[in-house]
Design a protein around this motif. Structure first.
Motif, PDB file in Angstrom:
ATOM      1  N   SER A   1      -0.485  12.198  -0.943  1.00 21.22           N
ATOM      2  CA  SER A   1      -1.462  13.190  -0.510  1.00 21.22           C
ATOM      3  C   SER A   1      -1.390  14.443  -1.373  1.00 21.22           C
ATOM      4  O   SER A   1      -0.298  14.917  -1.720  1.00 21.22           O
TER       5      SER A   1
ATOM      6  N   LEU B   1       0.859  -1.182   0.000  1.00 25.94           N
ATOM      7  CA  LEU B   1       0.000   0.000   0.000  1.00 25.94           C
ATOM      8  C   LEU B   1       0.887   1.221   0.000  1.00 25.94           C
ATOM      9  O   LEU B   1       1.757   1.366   0.862  1.00 25.94           O
TER      10      LEU B   1
ATOM     11  N   TRP C   1      -3.363   4.956  -2.353  1.00 23.24           N
ATOM     12  CA  TRP C   1      -4.330   5.911  -1.807  1.00 23.24           C
ATOM     13  C   TRP C   1      -3.802   7.313  -2.083  1.00 23.24           C
ATOM     14  O   TRP C   1      -2.744   7.692  -1.579  1.00 23.24           O
ATOM     15  N   ARG C   2      -4.524   8.067  -2.876  1.00 23.98           N
ATOM     16  CA  ARG C   2      -4.161   9.457  -3.166  1.00 23.98           C
ATOM     17  C   ARG C   2      -5.146  10.339  -2.402  1.00 23.98           C
ATOM     18  O   ARG C   2      -6.285  10.537  -2.824  1.00 23.98           O
ATOM     19  N   LEU C   3      -4.714  10.842  -1.265  1.00 30.75           N
ATOM     20  CA  LEU C   3      -5.612  11.535  -0.351  1.00 30.75           C
ATOM     21  C   LEU C   3      -5.946  12.937  -0.839  1.00 30.75           C
ATOM     22  O   LEU C   3      -5.069  13.684  -1.290  1.00 30.75           O
TER      23      LEU C   3
ATOM     24  N   VAL D   1       0.751   5.387   0.071  1.00 27.35           N
ATOM     25  CA  VAL D   1      -0.131   6.507   0.374  1.00 27.35           C
ATOM     26  C   VAL D   1       0.553   7.805  -0.039  1.00 27.35           C
ATOM     27  O   VAL D   1       1.704   8.060   0.352  1.00 27.35           O
TER      28      VAL D   1
ATOM     29  N   ASP E   1     -10.983  13.279   2.657  1.00 28.48           N
ATOM     30  CA  ASP E   1     -10.840  11.827   2.684  1.00 28.48           C
ATOM     31  C   ASP E   1     -10.611  11.329   4.112  1.00 28.48           C
ATOM     32  O   ASP E   1      -9.897  11.963   4.904  1.00 28.48           O
TER      33      ASP E   1
ATOM     34  N   TRP F   1      -6.340  -1.962   6.922  1.00 25.22           N
ATOM     35  CA  TRP F   1      -5.876  -2.534   5.647  1.00 25.22           C
ATOM     36  C   TRP F   1      -4.905  -3.675   5.900  1.00 25.22           C
ATOM     37  O   TRP F   1      -4.991  -4.726   5.238  1.00 25.22           O
TER      38      TRP F   1
ATOM     39  N   GLU G   1      -1.684  -1.170  -4.062  1.00 28.35           N
ATOM     40  CA  GLU G   1      -2.851  -0.331  -3.843  1.00 28.35           C
ATOM     41  C   GLU G   1      -2.352   1.072  -3.523  1.00 28.35           C
ATOM     42  O   GLU G   1      -1.472   1.240  -2.663  1.00 28.35           O
TER      43      GLU G   1
END
Length: 280
Positions: A216, A212, A241-243, A214, A247, A275, A239
């Protein structure tokens, strides 16, 4: 700060770690690594309510470890390769089947080490983890900003023998000349790899496990989400995550440092814990 445990690398450097025990039943161990220019104290701010403590509340045994040259792992000088080939294998090998959660430097060094076959953790979580390379920056303006930053890094090495973070007031840990020169080399050669020619970027394709990454929208330079996403995409099955603002219930997308060191990111940390439990 005194370590709760130490491990010695193959070249004799002693690395230290602090342990935060889980609340209730342990669901797994996680090795948490800090960003550049800081040490593990940054990973539990405020004390008892920071990243390490939140992960422990979620059931993880948390090992906050200092890479060489910072905090509990003193070293006079080192290269980026030392972190990839020596520190990560020693730290991951000292814990049974750990997750690795790396903030910035901690994340991309772990990715390099895993892709190179030096470690085999349970999985990887990176917070704002990417390397600066022109080919990973789709935006012309961001490439220019980072090019200027890398010219500044080279000038810093010539003038001060490294990154004088403490003098500049941007962190408690000064980074040595060889390490700083490696970061500049990655940019100017547009190649993330060791001095012998190994290609860590290509090696990311060998990562076989949950990952994962992350990034931002609040990170406007260090791991700008365009470049961070391009970096993460090299990992199979990753995976991302583009914050954005709002969010996970956070009014503002966190900045680069806030992702790992500020309690405004508590919702993010709890989401990461969930997660990891689901991916285990």
């Amino acid at each position: 700060m005194r370590p709760d445990w130490t491990v010695r690398t193959e070249d004799g450097c002693e690395l230290g770690a602090k342990v935060t025990e889980p609340t209730g039943t342990c669901v797994g161990d996680v090795l948490v690594l800090p960003a550049m220019m800081v040490d593990v104290r940054s990973l539990d701010r405020p004390p008892g309510g920071g990243l390490a403590s939140i992960l422990a509340e979620e059931g993880f045994r948390v090992h906050r470890a200092d890479l060489r040259g910072r905090g509990m792992s003193p070293a006079a000088g080192f290269t980026y390769e030392d972190l990839v080939y020596r520190d990560l294998p020693a730290l991951v090998g000292a814990i049974e089947d750990p997750w690795v959660l790396g903030h910035s430097l901690g994340g991309h060094v772990t990715a390099a080490s895993w892709g190179a076959g030096c470690i085999a953790p349970r999985g990887l979580v990176g917070l704002g983890a990417n390397v600066w390379m022109p080919s990973l920056e789709p935006g012309r303006r961001m490439r220019l900003k980072k090019a200027l930053g890398m010219h500044g890094a080279r000038l810093s090495v010539r003038m001060f023998g490294g990154f004088p973070a403490s003098r500049a007031g941007i962190g408690p840990v000064d980074e040595p000349a060889d390490y700083a020169s490696d970061l500049a080399r990655f940019w100017f050669q547009d190649r993330w790899g060791d001095r012998a020619g190994s290609d860590w970027l290509a090696g990311l394709a060998a990562i076989d496990g949950p990952a994962l990454m992350v990034c931002s929208e609040g990170d406007t330079l260090l791991a700008h989400p365009d470049g961070a996403t391009a970096f993460a995409a090299r990992i199979p099955g990753v995976e991302v995550w583009r914050l954005k603002n709002g969010d996970l219930g956070m009014p503002q997308a966190p900045s680069h440092m806030e992702m790992g060191v500020d309690a405004v990111s508590e919702p993010l940390w709890r989401a990461i814990a969930a997660w990891m439990k689901d991916a285990a």
